[in-house]
Design an enzyme around this catalytic site. Structure first.
Site, mmCIF file in Angstrom:
data_model
loop_
_atom_site.group_PDB
_atom_site.id
_atom_site.type_symbol
_atom_site.label_atom_id
_atom_site.label_comp_id
_atom_site.label_asym_id
_atom_site.label_seq_id
_atom_site.Cartn_x
_atom_site.Cartn_y
_atom_site.Cartn_z
ATOM 1 C CG ASP A 23 -2.171 0.567 0.852
ATOM 2 O OD1 ASP A 23 -2.321 2.011 0.830
ATOM 3 O OD2 ASP A 23 -3.281 -0.215 0.628
ATOM 4 C CG HIS A 46 -5.269 3.950 0.962
ATOM 5 N ND1 HIS A 46 -4.798 2.532 0.785
ATOM 6 C CD2 HIS A 46 -6.515 4.010 0.580
ATOM 7 C CE1 HIS A 46 -5.947 1.847 0.119
ATOM 8 N NE2 HIS A 46 -6.865 2.852 -0.069
ATOM 9 C CB SER A 51 -8.967 0.492 -0.045
ATOM 10 O OG SER A 51 -8.696 0.554 -1.402
#
Length: 768
Positions: A136, A196, A545
């Protein structure tokens, strides 16, 4: 005459009592939240005095007043009619008048929603030996989510770049692009500058944190699915500035492939991958082939299905990957906008307003963009040391409304001390459901329909045009609600000819409004053009996600209890024990169903699919030998020796076939199941289908499976016949929906459920 008079009196009394009953029936119990200080209504006598001033003529305080609070709440409870409620809401002393709801025990609860509670059976020692690879945008290692009391597993020493490993983060690598057309915002580092990766990692394996919340929303205990597991970070996504000046994150494919390479070398337990391309053909999908190599090394990959919201757009569709769709939780967030003089508020679900409910109704002011002449006057005025607003009015003490397309006007409103902002879009915000809009000021976002209501109100009233923006509320869904798929979640079928008989996505998991860890040095809404300087340890995000790490976590949980299960067995267990979903979508939206931890530790039977099965499948489907050798890294593959079969199938936990439209069909699925938990057991086949018109017949042979030992396998066939008459996509396609084969143990203790999907579509041109 006397009788007639008595009859009249009786009718009059009945009318009176009926009217009283009707008035009482219209009352509901509300909590009236008061401002603190600045008025004389701060005590119980004051509450009753205020109440007396707003009650209808036929009401009295003794009947309406319920409680006055001294410690737990600032205000009182009362039974009010709609008219009385409106009067109270307009009082400047009143902050909020909210319906008293029936509450349930709860916490920050996506894991509880999946029935993986803190009290679930656990093996902490085994958990701490597991390492999840998070590919990620990096990680914020200083978060309290990422600490642990147990040491790293053997072999995980000195595997961190740029940061010092700890007992939780046992590996950290970055893959910095060397030559790209973008302007790079960050230097090479594993530190997460977008948030994220931190969010995803904390969902999988974040340590338990008590008394957590998002500005008071979703208060409770936050944790990952497997709090004792370790994390190895592979940073492949980087923050950049595009040619048009906008910020973005890019994840170069070559960096991702290298990350998977390193993860295989590191011998991670599972890969969590929340990236991908929509409907990417296998011949071009280097990432998926890298995941096949990972599977050959005993590593399962959990991957996001994508956020396009469209059919034929599912990402990460390879059959050896566990592809995860996003679902809604049993809680949702709503934000209200009260308009003075209107009985009903405007309520929206795509805004998060973390600021307290406004203490009064504030005048509405429409913000307008500069005209060219106004810009010139503004520049002249500012050059002389004066300020000029875009529409010659100051925003102070007002609620301003402005178009989302001119979001820069929000800078002006904040600078001029507006009380709040109402941002208006030009259409439904469906595709941006992946993130709740939030701004660094009391605010609410209105889509096209809600915007029209505000404009109508503003136009028809020439005075007292005022509004009150409420803080966002967390609300439980109604009783009997079942999980549904989020609108943004990408759907199958896959357009690649090699994948048309594979149902994708595989499964659904919570992906809307997920609160999890966040870097304290990253703004909460970094994509806003305004200066938002709010920082928090947690943030709320939505998308596949977020769904992906939920599936990753549940797979890790199963691995911690049973180390012997293969990647395909783990995937099968999650799929066949899932909760049925029958919402407006179909299996191409949610796969086998919704993740449910209740039965996952004891699935009974599993569908095993091995590495060689995937190679054989691709050969039968006509894949090029040279390409397949290269993808798999083996020169021993020779597809010329394999008989081609366009209907080639896999031993998959779901049964799917594409057939010609408007034609009779006969599809035969051959499957093998392995007994994994009880040596002596018998299972019987049950077929459930919502619409029997979709089929002529479904035959399971044999209809009963008997096992005498763990590890024993049994093979069966499912024969499905019917006619593919158009019944889907406005009569342009055919699909069987909500049909399952369930193997049920005779004592009812175990159920192994597999969807059956026959379909015919006129979709995008298939990739070959």
């Amino acid at each position: 005459m006397a009788i007639a008079f008595r009859t009249f009196l009786l009718q009059l009394l009945l009318f009176f009592f009926a009217s009283s009953a009707e008035a009482n029936d219209s009352r509901k119990t509300y909590l009236v939240q008061m401002k603190v200080g600045g008025h004389r209504y701060g005590s119980s006598p004051g509450h009753q005095e205020l109440l007396s001033e707003v009650l209808d003529d036929d009401s009295n305080v003794a009947d309406a007043f319920i409680y006055s609070y001294e410690e737990s709440f600032t205000g009182f409870a009362a039974a009010l009619t709609p008219k009385e409620r409106q009067k109270l809401k307009r009082r400047r002393e009143v902050l909020e008048v909210s319906l008293s709801r029936n509450l349930k025990l709860q916490t920050t609860r996506s894991w509880d929603f999946m029935n993986l509670t803190l009290k679930a059976e656990r093996n902490p020692e085994n958990e701490s030996d597991l390492v999840v690879a998070v590919i990620d945008s990096g990680i914020w290692p200083y978060s309290e989510f990422f600490s642990s009391d147990s040491p790293p597993p053997p072999g995980w020493e000195n595997k961190c770049e740029n940061i010092t490993c700890n007992n939780k983060i046992v590996g950290a690598r970055s893959y910095y692009p060397k030559k790209e057309k973008y302007k790079w915002v960050e230097e090479k580092s594993v530190i997460d500058v977008t948030g994220h990766g931190t969010h995803v990692a904390s969902i999988v394996a974040g340590r338990k944190i008590d008394k957590a919340s998002y500005f008071g929303l979703a208060e409770g205990t936050m944790r990952g699915g497997v709090p004792n597991a370790k994390i190895s970070v592979y940073k492949t996504c980087w923050k950049v500035i595009r040619e048009d000046g906008t910020e973005d994150s890019v994840c170069p494919e070559h960096g991702v492939v290298k990350a998977i390479d390193d993860a295989i070398k590191d011998k991670v337990s599972i890969i969590s991958y929340s990236q991908g391309l929509n409907s990417n053909p296998l011949q071009e999908d280097h990432i998926s082939w890298a995941f096949l190599r990972a599977l050959n090394n005993g590593i399962l990959t959990s991957a996001a299905a994508g956020n396009s919201g469209k059919y034929y757009a599912v990402a990460n569709g390879a059959p050896w990957v566990m592809t995860v769709a996003a679902s809604l939780k049993d809680r949702f967030f709503k934000t209200k906008l009260d308009l003075e003089g209107e009985d009903e508020p405007i309520t929206v679900y795509d805004t998060i307003n973390t600021f307290e409910t406004q203490d009064s109704f504030y005048p509405l002011l429409q913000e307008k963009s500069h005209t060219e002449s106004t810009r010139k006057r503004a520049l002249t005025a500012e050059s002389k040391g004066y300020q000029i607003s875009s529409n010659h009015e100051n925003d102070e003490e007002r609620d301003v409304f402005l178009p989302y397309s001119n979001i820069e006007l929000l800078d002006k409103a904040i600078k001029e001390r507006a009380k709040g902002a109402i941002v208006m879009g030009n259409g439904p915000y469906d595709l941006n459901e992946t993130r709740k809009l939030q701004f660094p000021i009391a605010s609410i976002f209105l889509d096209k329909e809600k915007k029209r209501k505000l404009r109508e109100y503003y136009t028809k009233r020439q005075s007292k045009r005022s509004a009150k923006i409420h803080k966002t509320m967390e609300c439980p869904r109604e009783d009997g609600w079942v999980p549904t798929v989020a609108k943004f979640s990408s759907k199958g079928p896959h357009s690649d000819n090699f994948l048309t008989n594979i149902l994708k996505p595989d499964i659904a998991a919570p992906g809307l409004d997920i609160i999890a860890g966040w870097p304290e040095n990253v703004k909460l809404s970094s994509d806003r053009p305004t200066n938002d300087y709010r920082h928090l340890r947690f943030n709320m995000m939505s998308g596949t996600s977020m769904a992906c790490p939920h599936a990753t976590g549940l797979a890790l949980y199963l691995m911690s209890i049973n180390h012997s299960l293969s990647p395909s067995a783990i995937k099968s267990a999650l799929m066949t024990t899932s909760t049925e979903m029958t919402d407006e979508g179909n299996e191409f939206a949610y796969g086998s169903g919704h993740l449910n931890a209740t039965k996952v530790l004891d699935p009974g039977l599993v569908y095993e699919t091995h590495y060689q099965d995937y190679i054989d499948y691709m050969c039968k489907k006509g894949y090029d030998t040279e390409k397949l050798r290269s993808h798999a890294g083996s020169d021993e593959i020779d597809c010329s020796k394999t008989e081609k079969d366009p209907k080639a199938d896999l031993n998959y936990p779901t049964m799917t076939a594409q057939v010609p439209l408007d034609s009779p069909f006969k599809e035969i699925f051959r499957r093998t199941v392995t007994n994994v938990y009880d040596g002596d057991s018998t299972y019987r086949a049950e077929i459930k289908n919502r619409d029997e018109k979709d089929f002529d017949n479904i035959i399971v042979d044999p209809p009963e499976l008997k096992f005498s030992e763990v590890g024993e396998t049994k093979t069966f066939t499912v024969t499905v016949t019917g006619t593919s008459k158009p019944n889907w996509m406005s009569g342009k396609a055919f699909m069987t929906r909500n049909t399952w084969l369930t193997w049920t143990e005779i004592d009812g203790s175990r159920k192994v459920r597999s969807p059956i999907v026959i379909y015919s579509v006129k979709g995008p041109k298939a990739c070959a």
